[in-house]
Design an enzyme around this catalytic site. Structure first.
Site, PDB file in Angstrom:
ATOM      1  N   LYS A  74     -61.158  41.376 -73.681  1.00 31.95           N
ATOM      2  CA  LYS A  74     -62.615  41.345 -73.539  1.00 31.95           C
ATOM      3  C   LYS A  74     -63.044  41.192 -72.068  1.00 31.95           C
ATOM      4  CE  LYS A  74     -62.826  41.335 -78.039  1.00 31.95           C
ATOM      5  NZ  LYS A  74     -63.465  40.353 -78.881  1.00 31.95           N
ATOM      6  N   ASP A  75     -62.150  40.685 -71.226  1.00 31.82           N
ATOM      7  CA  ASP A  75     -62.492  40.519 -69.808  1.00 31.82           C
ATOM      8  C   ASP A  75     -62.794  41.859 -69.132  1.00 31.82           C
ATOM      9  OD1 ASP A  75     -62.242  37.706 -69.578  1.00 31.82           O
ATOM     10  OD2 ASP A  75     -60.060  37.880 -69.494  1.00 31.82           O
TER      11      ASP A  75
END
Length: 466
Positions: free
Chosen positions: A113-114
């Site tokens: 998700k980063d």
């Protein structure tokens, strides 16, 4: 670039900044590009030597257009990936002759998700500053999105962030990555329910924002926000060009619950990337697997598993695929989603289902097979996979083509899921030095019932304090 809603009229288009700030369309649909940018084989060949940040600009600039100045976009991209702890950003690890793992966990919160949320936070801050606005980020997480969103937004001077997570249904590391961030603009809320409950509360809040004071708006960081999908398209191009594209086709196996990560692969394929197959890898919460196998997209009781980030029964981004399969007919999708909302079931006609099966394979793993995969992989290669990655690797083993390079997306660092690693009989890796004291840090979160009224009351109470 213009965008349309999956439930709206093709003539009702939006620009990128509108899509960035709105997240969800007014009609309840999801935004998609009116048309995809096309990359020729010659252009894809030129991408092979670019750094990850350089490649990101080449892929996403056509989606952004002139809505964000080129120098601002490049700076946001460079700053986003400078925080990653591997020089390749998304390194490939070879497991056997024809199977690779794409490690997407080298960002600040150790999860894929980063890649999107570091960039999304910066773009949101720019757009709000340009428009003289302040906004409230409201998101739901099954574990990883929340921490990445908080990390991407906590330094923003134009955003306050509220993240909902299902109480006692995320790992200790996942929870603490969220709840130990004590910034004044960060609010963690545990909901007495599951992820689908959290996600539904977010959708209902976006549908009616009249509870907010004038001048404030909600902004989405879940993968309903197109910017999330856009940023994730990049690592498909990155992996494929490193493994021989466009001269060679690649198969990807993707652990997924909300369908956003694999939908990004679908978009990459539509842009011209030679993807032979996209494999949907799920856990026991197998609504996506049941659709691709039996044309059965129906709700069942949500099970708590060793791969909690995929403990999802309603896959929000699946609507985007349905929109494409139905020829971008918004009225059709609106009716299908209303039917699903009413009775929890959705089926498509056989022709469309067969078309979907041509594009996607699928495989479902239970807790025992996940642990078996983690253990066997370690015995054969000394590689420790987290339980979500293990579903992707197992799907590779079952459905991969011996003549095509197959890439399993490694979506999280194994340290975040010690229960699964322990049950597989392996030692749990140590937390990175930057997080070595995570399990002793002070936590701060609020517990609410599964109530839209309670959530809106909580948000308003915070607003009044500031």
């Amino acid at each position: 670039m213009k965008y349309i809603s999956t439930r709206g009229k093709k003539t009702n288009t939006k620009r990128f900044q509108e899509v960035l700030l709105k997240g969800l369309a007014d009609d309840g649909g999801l935004f998609v590009p009116e048309a995809l940018p096309q990359f020729s084989p010659e252009k894809i060949s030129e991408l092979q030597t670019l750094s990850y940040a350089e490649l990101t600009y080449e892929i996403i600039h056509p989606f952004v257009g002139d809505d964000i100045p080129k120098d601002v976009l490049k700076t946001a991209i460079n700053d986003s990936y400078a925080a990653f702890n591997h020089p390749a950003v998304a390194p490939l690890r070879q497991l056997d002759t024809n199977t690779w793992v794409l490690e997407l966990f080298h960002g600040p919160t150790l999860a894929f998700k980063d890649f999107a949320l570091q960039l999304l936070g910066r773009l949101l801050d720019y757009a709000l500053e340009e428009n003289g606005q302040r906004a409230i980020v409201l998101g739901a997480t099954s574990g990883d999105t929340g921490a990445a969103a908080i990390e991407g937004c906590r330094h923003s001077k134009n955003l306050d962030i509220f993240i909902l997570h299902p109480h006692n249904r995320v790992s200790d590391v996942q929870r603490r990555q969220m709840t130990t961030v004590l910034a004044q603009n960060v609010h963690n809320i545990a909901i007495e329910g599951n992820f689908d409950d959290c996600q539904e509360l977010v959708k209902q809040s976006f549908a009616d924002q009249s509870f907010l004071p004038e001048g404030l708006r909600l902004v989405a960081v879940n993968s309903i926000n197109w910017t999330r999908i856009m940023a994730q398209v990049v690592y498909y191009f990155y992996a494929a060009t490193r493994l021989g594209a466009p001269q060679k086709s690649i198969t990807f196996s993707v652990p997924t619950g909300n369908f956003g990560d694999i939908y990004a692969g679908f978009i990459a394929r539509g842009m011209g990337l030679p993807i032979e197959k996209l494999i949907v890898a799920t856990n026991q919460n197998d609504i996506l697997h049941r659709f691709f196998q039996n044309n059965d997209y129906s709700k069942k009781a949500l099970q708590q598993t060793l791969s909690p980030s995929m403990d999802i029964m309603v896959s929000s981004n699946f609507e985007r695929l349905l929109f494409d399969l139905h020829g971008n007919e918004g009225d059709t999708i609106s009716k299908l989603m209303a039917q699903f909302q009413q009775n929890g079931q959705l089926h498509v006609n056989d022709k469309i289902w067969q078309q979907a099966k041509q594009l996607f394979g699928s495989y479902s793993s239970d807790n025992n097979s996940i642990c078996e995969t983690i253990k066997t992989l370690y015995q054969q290669t000394a590689y420790i996979a987290d339980p979500h990655t293990a579903t992707g690797i197992r799907a590779c083993n079952e459905l991969g083509n011996a003549t095509t390079a197959t890439v399993a997306l490694a979506t999280a660092h194994p340290v975040k899921f010690s229960d699964a690693i322990t049950k597989a009989g392996l030692p749990v890796p140590a937390l990175p030095e930057s997080m070595s004291d995570l399990l002793t840090r002070t936590e701060n979160y609020r517990l609410l019932g599964n109530s839209l009224h309670a959530l809106k009351t909580d948000i308003c109470a915070y607003i009044k304090q500031y």
